[in-house]
Design a protein around this motif. Structure first.
Motif, PDB file in Angstrom:
ATOM      1  N   LEU B 468       0.903  -1.274   0.057  1.00 50.20           N
ATOM      2  CA  LEU B 468      -0.089  -0.025   0.063  1.00 50.20           C
ATOM      3  C   LEU B 468       0.872   1.149  -0.108  1.00 50.20           C
ATOM      4  O   LEU B 468       0.909   2.359  -0.875  1.00 50.20           O
ATOM      5  CB  LEU B 468      -0.923  -0.096   1.292  1.00 50.20           C
ATOM      6  CG  LEU B 468      -2.370   0.890   1.331  1.00 50.20           C
ATOM      7  CD1 LEU B 468      -2.950   0.298  -0.216  1.00 50.20           C
ATOM      8  CD2 LEU B 468      -3.003   0.156   2.549  1.00 50.20           C
ATOM      9  N   LYS B 469       1.763   1.101   0.894  1.00 55.96           N
ATOM     10  CA  LYS B 469       2.746   2.543   1.079  1.00 55.96           C
ATOM     11  C   LYS B 469       3.491   2.629  -0.503  1.00 55.96           C
ATOM     12  O   LYS B 469       3.821   3.819  -0.784  1.00 55.96           O
ATOM     13  CB  LYS B 469       3.663   2.324   2.193  1.00 55.96           C
ATOM     14  CG  LYS B 469       2.892   2.169   3.553  1.00 55.96           C
ATOM     15  CD  LYS B 469       3.681   2.649   4.427  1.00 55.96           C
ATOM     16  CE  LYS B 469       2.936   3.152   5.865  1.00 55.96           C
ATOM     17  NZ  LYS B 469       3.460   3.647   6.861  1.00 55.96           N
ATOM     18  N   VAL B 472       1.127   4.319  -2.988  1.00 51.79           N
ATOM     19  CA  VAL B 472       0.820   5.563  -2.617  1.00 51.79           C
ATOM     20  C   VAL B 472       2.052   6.342  -3.445  1.00 51.79           C
ATOM     21  O   VAL B 472       1.596   7.354  -4.115  1.00 51.79           O
ATOM     22  CB  VAL B 472       1.022   5.822  -1.133  1.00 51.79           C
ATOM     23  CG1 VAL B 472       1.035   7.485  -1.008  1.00 51.79           C
ATOM     24  CG2 VAL B 472      -0.208   5.361  -0.594  1.00 51.79           C
ATOM     25  N   TYR B 482      -6.368   6.230  -0.836  1.00 54.85           N
ATOM     26  CA  TYR B 482      -5.640   5.475   0.113  1.00 54.85           C
ATOM     27  C   TYR B 482      -6.599   4.707   0.901  1.00 54.85           C
ATOM     28  O   TYR B 482      -6.594   3.403   0.985  1.00 54.85           O
ATOM     29  CB  TYR B 482      -4.504   6.209   0.982  1.00 54.85           C
ATOM     30  CG  TYR B 482      -4.045   5.327   1.968  1.00 54.85           C
ATOM     31  CD1 TYR B 482      -2.927   4.587   1.860  1.00 54.85           C
ATOM     32  CD2 TYR B 482      -4.350   5.436   3.506  1.00 54.85           C
ATOM     33  CE1 TYR B 482      -2.197   3.879   2.886  1.00 54.85           C
ATOM     34  CE2 TYR B 482      -4.046   4.859   4.420  1.00 54.85           C
ATOM     35  CZ  TYR B 482      -2.892   4.090   3.947  1.00 54.85           C
ATOM     36  OH  TYR B 482      -2.051   3.393   5.021  1.00 54.85           O
TER      37      TYR B 482
END
Lengths: 289, 518
Positions: B468-469, B472, B482
């Motif tokens: 996920l990071k 981003v 997000y």
């Protein structure tokens, strides 16, 4: 879990675990105390991440951007457990499931800064390391922090990355130590109007640090290929997709049909590949970069 | 002679008791007037009542007749006052006995004295129960709507004549009995079944996720790629309405006259589709007297907006508040109304004005400037409220036929399309998990989670966090995007029956991130 219940282990230069890296220091510590799980592999690809205690929003965003991809490259983050950049670097690394090593400026039983109690437990809980060269009950002193920096610099095999540093920041000491050890020094540039970035910008300007804009600047500067791309070639599904896309750009459905894989798996693989920057999507079609 | 008859007025979804006072005064100049803020329909009721009475064999009294709809300060509209006015007149001339406690009279008259199907009967019945009114005299064609409400006697009236006979105890009208719930077991097949749609595997999966978590979905694709067909297949995989939802939907349908004669509770999830020429009020609701719009008619169902960028900007922006809150507040001089509007938005758009951007067969004729202008018609805040974005590619016809044959022969088990029924089973399971999770919080589905609930219910393991990071940074996700990815990952986990959000769910959810960015 009470911190004091976790055993402290002492090692000396004679111990089997003693990291070879530290022997390069002019004045290596006589002993190290640690809590957590010692693993020599932690130091194979390790990077010291240091910076100002007064981190700005910019520094925070830089860490949120760089640390996840460093973790994906299998890099261990070493830092000084101080507030500001140090804490954020440890925390971000743990959040992403990465490995981190904290080097304290005082004894292992002295929780400083006290706000980091939870972080301390998390580091030990994630089978990472908390290290100090001082006996467990030694209070941190003004002079112990700079001494601690030589261990931070010494344990890093990839070099030292400075995120935000003012003109008289202690992080510059770590940078200087790394330079003397002939280790690469990396710095993230900042706005020229920000005093929090004056130190890092100066390092870059004087050519004493390599400017870092993304993770590739750190990892591939060592002559190492990006691990994520290497892995892509090893994974059969991913290399099949790369072969297909080398011939022509395709949609997700088409790739799934050609490889007889179900759409859920294909979706997952394509996302991972796009994150690793091996493929790119535009208007519903995937291309090889 | 003064007679008083009870009826109701509708104010949005609220119902207010109305007293219809009919006064017949033998002195004075003969005439017939209705007061108490009547609408145009009520004014015309005079002619209907006059003619209907005459056709039932009553001479219309030559007197000064004043009808007052009390309370006099609430504006009234609708044809439902024909019956109470006629009943009031009949009572005033002594054709029916003067008794109190009788009940609500409600319905539109035909010129021959028979009663017509009238909207709002369901709301009337609910109000009768609330105000402890025992009897309802309503058109027989609308009686099924009222009989689902327990504890009241519903008299289905076919004509004025029948009503007079009943009230004079000559020939009693039989009470309408609650119709059995026999239609509950039978299934209404959707317009399209998922197994009829060839290819478009990713789009089908996206719709399954959308249905499971109540997520809004946005499809971009060239003309003929099957966007509309996919949207129309969606109701088939949604779980049926539960009792409470069914009541809410029936209220709105009754108020707007969308229940057919003889119909009762609405049990099928609404699927509403609006053309881009639909006015803002038509879509959102409003009017000088607040009326529900398409978004309220799609309550607990699906609202499909094709050619989204062709909708006027002001119409689209007005969608933002209801998308967020699930209700629409309509404030007018005539009054204030609150209509529920918890709908799933399914929107579709072409990738560019000509529609063929990225099409393998046809060249796109649009200039980059035209494309960016077209795409920027959709504002960021609106796109931010849509959780799933997906590309629906054009499918070559020959390819479809060939592939479906291969599917049938070689890998029948692996890739054959599933039927809507199979998919719906999974959706229902995922919804059950969500119902348990959100018990007592006031939300039903993952899509409605606010940041607080996302933090509470969406624990993400470190490996998933890592993906996920990185996403981003690499995909330039905004903070809102997000959170949307996390919500969709939660739904995918629910579809799999997993408590934890694993990295593969996040990876799949990221496939449906915003792409039409401006």
């Amino acid at each position: 879990m009470k911190i004091s219940h976790i055993p402290i282990i002492e090692i000396t230069p004679d111990s089997r675990e003693w990291p070879e890296l530290l022997n390069q220091l002019k004045d290596p510590p006589k002993q190290l105390y640690y809590r957590g799980t010692w693993d020599a592999a932690l130091f194979e690809k390790s990077l010291a991440v240091v910076g100002s205690r007064r981190m700005t929003g910019y520094g925070q965003r830089v860490l949120e951007m760089l640390i996840p991809s460093l973790v994906a490259e299998g890099v261990t983050i070493i830092s000084g457990f101080m507030y500001g950049v140090d804490t954020k670097a440890h925390q971000e690394c743990l959040d992403c499931g990465g490995k981190t090593v904290a080097v304290l400026g005082g004894g292992l039983d002295v929780l400083y800064p006290p706000e980091n109690e939870k972080l301390y437990e998390q580091i030990v809980g994630a089978h990472c390391l908390i290290i100090s060269e001082y006996p467990p009950d030694q209070q941190p002193q003004l002079w112990t922090f700079p001494r601690r920096n030589r261990i931070v610099a010494g344990l890093s095999s990839l070099g030292v990355l400075i995120i935000e540093a003012g003109e008289k920041s202690g992080s510059l000491i770590t940078a200087e130590l790394a330079r003397k050890l002939k280790k690469p020094v990396f710095a993230v540039p900042g706005p020229i109007t920000s005093s929090a970035c004056a130190g890092t910008n100066k390092l870059i300007k004087e050519g004493r640090a390599k400017m870092v804009l993304n993770t590739g600047d750190i990892v591939s500067s060592q002559g190492l290929p990006l691990r994520t791309q290497e892995e892509a070639l090893k994974n059969p599904a991913e290399s099949n997709i790369l072969d297909l896309l080398a011939a022509e750009p395709l949609t997700t459905d088409e790739i799934a049909h050609k490889l007889s894989l179900n759409i859920i798996e294909i979706s997952q693989i394509l996302t991972i590949m796009a994150i690793k920057n091996t493929i790119e999507e535009e208007n519903g079609k995937y291309y090889v970069i | 002679m003064l007679a008083k008859i009870l009826s109701v007025a509708h104010l949005g979804l609220k119902t207010v008791p109305v007293e219809v006072e009919v006064n017949l005064s033998p002195t004075g100049f003969p005439g017939f007037s209705i007061i108490g803020l009547p609408g145009k329909e009520i004014d015309e009721a005079k002619e209907r009542v006059k003619t209907a009475l005459a056709n039932c064999g009553f001479a219309f009294p030559t007197a000064k007749i004043v009808v007052n709809l009390a309370p006099a300060d609430i504006p009234k509209e609708g044809s439902c006052y024909d019956l109470p006015i006629a009943a009031g007149l009949l009572r005033a001339i002594g054709a029916i006995p003067d008794r109190d406690e009788e009940g609500y009279f409600y319905g539109e008259l035909s010129l021959d004295g028979s009663l017509r199907h009238t909207k709002g009967v369901f709301l009337l019945a609910l109000s009768a129960k609330e105000n402890k009114i025992k009897n309802l005299f309503i058109p027989s064609l609308s009686a099924n709507e009222a009989s689902v409400v327990s504890g009241i006697s519903v008299y289905p009236v076919t004509s004025l004549k029948a009503l007079i006979n009943h009230l004079n105890n000559i020939e009693p009208i039989l009470k309408s009995v609650k119709t059995e719930k026999q239609d509950e077991t039978e299934e209404i097949p959707p317009e399209f079944d998922f197994d009829e749609i060839l290819g478009q595997e990713q789009a089908k999966r996206a719709l399954e996720i959308a249905a499971a978590g109540g997520h809004n979905i946005f499809m971009i694709g060239p003309p003929g790629s099957g966007k509309t067909m996919l949207a129309r297949a969606l109701p088939g995989i949604l779980p049926p309405l539960n009792e409470e939802e069914s009541l809410e939907v029936t209220k709105i349908y009754s108020l707007t006259g969308n229940i057919p004669p003889g119909g009762s509770l609405i049990k099928v999830r609404p699927f509403r589709t609006s053309h881009h020429t639909t006015s803002r009020i038509g879509l959102i609701g409003g009017g000088s007297q607040p009326h529900p719009g398409e978004i309220s008619l799609a309550h607990h169902g699906v609202l499909f907006l094709d050619e989204l960028p062709e909708f006027p900007r002001s119409t689209l922006e007005a969608l933002r508040q209801p998308l967020e809150d699930g209700v629409i507040n309509v404030s007018r001089i005539a009054g204030f109304a609150k209509f529920p509007a918890q709908f799933m938005l399914v929107a579709a758009a072409n990738p560019c004005p000509c529609g063929y951007l990225g099409d393998p067969q046809r060249e796109c004729r649009c200039s980059p400037r035209m494309i960016s202008r077209y795409q920027s018609r959709l504002s960021g805040p609106l796109m931010d409220r849509i959780d799933l974005h997906l590309n629906v590619p054009a499918v070559k016809v020959e390819k479809l036929i060939r592939q479906s044959r291969i599917q049938a022969d070689e890998k029948a088990d692996l890739t054959r399309s599933e039927s809507s029924r199979q998919i719906r089973k999974r959706v229902e399971k995922a919804r059950e998990i969500q119902n348990k999770r959100f018990k007592g919080i006031g939300i039903q589905v993952n899509a409605k989670m606010r940041n607080k609930e996302v933090k509470k219910f969406c624990e993400i393991c470190p490996e998933a966090q890592l993906i996920l990071k990185q996403a981003v940074v690499n995909f330039h996700l905004s903070a809102r995007a997000y959170f949307r990815v996390i919500k969709v990952s939660r739904t995918i986990a629910d579809l799999t029956g997993s408590d934890e959000i694993k990295p593969e769910y996040v990876a799949e959810a990221l496939q449906y991130r915003t792409r039409f960015e401006n």
